[in-house]
Write a protein that holds these residues in place. Structure first.
Motif, PDB file in Angstrom:
ATOM      1  N   GLU A   1       0.811  -1.217   0.000  1.00  0.00           N
ATOM      2  CA  GLU A   1       0.000   0.000   0.000  1.00  0.00           C
ATOM      3  C   GLU A   1       0.847   1.271   0.000  1.00  0.00           C
ATOM      4  O   GLU A   1       0.315   2.372  -0.104  1.00  0.00           O
ATOM      5  CB  GLU A   1      -0.957  -0.012   1.186  1.00  0.00           C
ATOM      6  N   LEU A   2       2.143   1.133   0.129  1.00  0.00           N
ATOM      7  CA  LEU A   2       3.037   2.291   0.106  1.00  0.00           C
ATOM      8  C   LEU A   2       3.250   2.756  -1.332  1.00  0.00           C
ATOM      9  O   LEU A   2       3.075   1.973  -2.265  1.00  0.00           O
ATOM     10  CB  LEU A   2       4.402   1.914   0.710  1.00  0.00           C
TER      11      LEU A   2
ATOM     12  N   ARG B   1       6.049   6.099   8.720  1.00  0.00           N
ATOM     13  CA  ARG B   1       4.853   6.751   9.242  1.00  0.00           C
ATOM     14  C   ARG B   1       3.597   5.999   8.793  1.00  0.00           C
ATOM     15  O   ARG B   1       2.713   5.698   9.597  1.00  0.00           O
ATOM     16  CB  ARG B   1       4.808   8.209   8.770  1.00  0.00           C
ATOM     17  N   LYS B   2       3.524   5.658   7.502  1.00  0.00           N
ATOM     18  CA  LYS B   2       2.347   4.944   6.983  1.00  0.00           C
ATOM     19  C   LYS B   2       2.269   3.523   7.554  1.00  0.00           C
ATOM     20  O   LYS B   2       1.184   3.041   7.881  1.00  0.00           O
ATOM     21  CB  LYS B   2       2.377   4.908   5.462  1.00  0.00           C
TER      22      LYS B   2
ATOM     23  N   ILE C   1      11.914   0.278   1.457  1.00  0.00           N
ATOM     24  CA  ILE C   1      11.660  -0.533   2.651  1.00  0.00           C
ATOM     25  C   ILE C   1      12.068  -1.975   2.419  1.00  0.00           C
ATOM     26  O   ILE C   1      12.681  -2.607   3.271  1.00  0.00           O
ATOM     27  CB  ILE C   1      10.183  -0.426   3.089  1.00  0.00           C
ATOM     28  N   ARG C   2      11.744  -2.521   1.257  1.00  0.00           N
ATOM     29  CA  ARG C   2      12.120  -3.915   0.975  1.00  0.00           C
ATOM     30  C   ARG C   2      13.640  -4.090   0.993  1.00  0.00           C
ATOM     31  O   ARG C   2      14.161  -5.072   1.516  1.00  0.00           O
ATOM     32  CB  ARG C   2      11.541  -4.363  -0.347  1.00  0.00           C
TER      33      ARG C   2
ATOM     34  N   HIS D   1      12.036   8.702   1.836  1.00  0.00           N
ATOM     35  CA  HIS D   1      11.138   7.573   1.543  1.00  0.00           C
ATOM     36  C   HIS D   1      10.941   6.711   2.794  1.00  0.00           C
ATOM     37  O   HIS D   1       9.831   6.248   3.068  1.00  0.00           O
ATOM     38  CB  HIS D   1      11.686   6.714   0.403  1.00  0.00           C
ATOM     39  N   LYS D   2      12.011   6.498   3.533  1.00  0.00           N
ATOM     40  CA  LYS D   2      11.905   5.701   4.764  1.00  0.00           C
ATOM     41  C   LYS D   2      10.987   6.387   5.772  1.00  0.00           C
ATOM     42  O   LYS D   2      10.155   5.742   6.405  1.00  0.00           O
ATOM     43  CB  LYS D   2      13.287   5.485   5.390  1.00  0.00           C
ATOM     44  N   LYS D   3      11.148   7.703   5.907  1.00  0.00           N
ATOM     45  CA  LYS D   3      10.340   8.445   6.868  1.00  0.00           C
ATOM     46  C   LYS D   3       8.852   8.332   6.517  1.00  0.00           C
ATOM     47  O   LYS D   3       8.022   8.046   7.373  1.00  0.00           O
ATOM     48  CB  LYS D   3      10.771   9.913   6.896  1.00  0.00           C
TER      49      LYS D   3
END
Length: 137
Positions: A82-83, A123-124, A91-92, A117-119
């Motif tokens: 969903e990101l 958060r999501k 993230i992967r 992108h990590k931040k």
């Protein structure tokens, strides 16, 4: 093992009375499939597990903990889907222990963009996966 169980159910056109029966059936079917594999002659010849280790893998506690790991992994993977695409990629790679520098090089973006992108992703993911804290703790 899980895939083989699903294929068997699909090929046999197995029907279930309700969702509770389905979940229980799949847990037991996968458990039995795994146990049969661990006990098989071929597995004993190719794997380095001693008999005492196999007994550890047969315990209900071990199988339930593995089921929790599998289910949690699926939930996390669905949340990552969903990101936004780049955030999911970051993230992967981060999960695979890539450093920010390595991620930046691999995706041809700056290190600061990786951090952004990590931040956003964290958060999501906290919002999407917040319920897991209560369940797993």
């Amino acid at each position: 093992m899980v895939q083989e169980v699903f294929i068997k159910v699909w090929e046999d056109k197995t029907t279930f009375q309700d969702e509770n029966h389905t979940t229980g059936y799949f847990y037991k079917a996968v458990r039995n499939k795994c146990l049969n594999h661990l006990k098989s002659k071929r597995h004993q010849l190719t794997e380095r597990y001693a008999d005492q280790n196999i007994k550890t893998y047969e315990t209900e506690e071990f199988l339930m903990s593995e089921a929790v790991v599998v289910e949690t992994t699926v939930i996390i993977e669905n949340a990552i889907k969903e990101l936004p695409d780049k955030a999911a990629q970051v993230i992967r790679l981060s999960i695979k222990d890539y450093t920010n520098d390595e991620i930046a090089k691999k995706l041809s973006i700056s290190v600061n963009t990786v951090k952004d992108h990590k931040k956003v992703a964290y958060r999501k993911l906290r919002n999407l996966l917040g319920f897991l804290r209560q369940v797993l703790l």
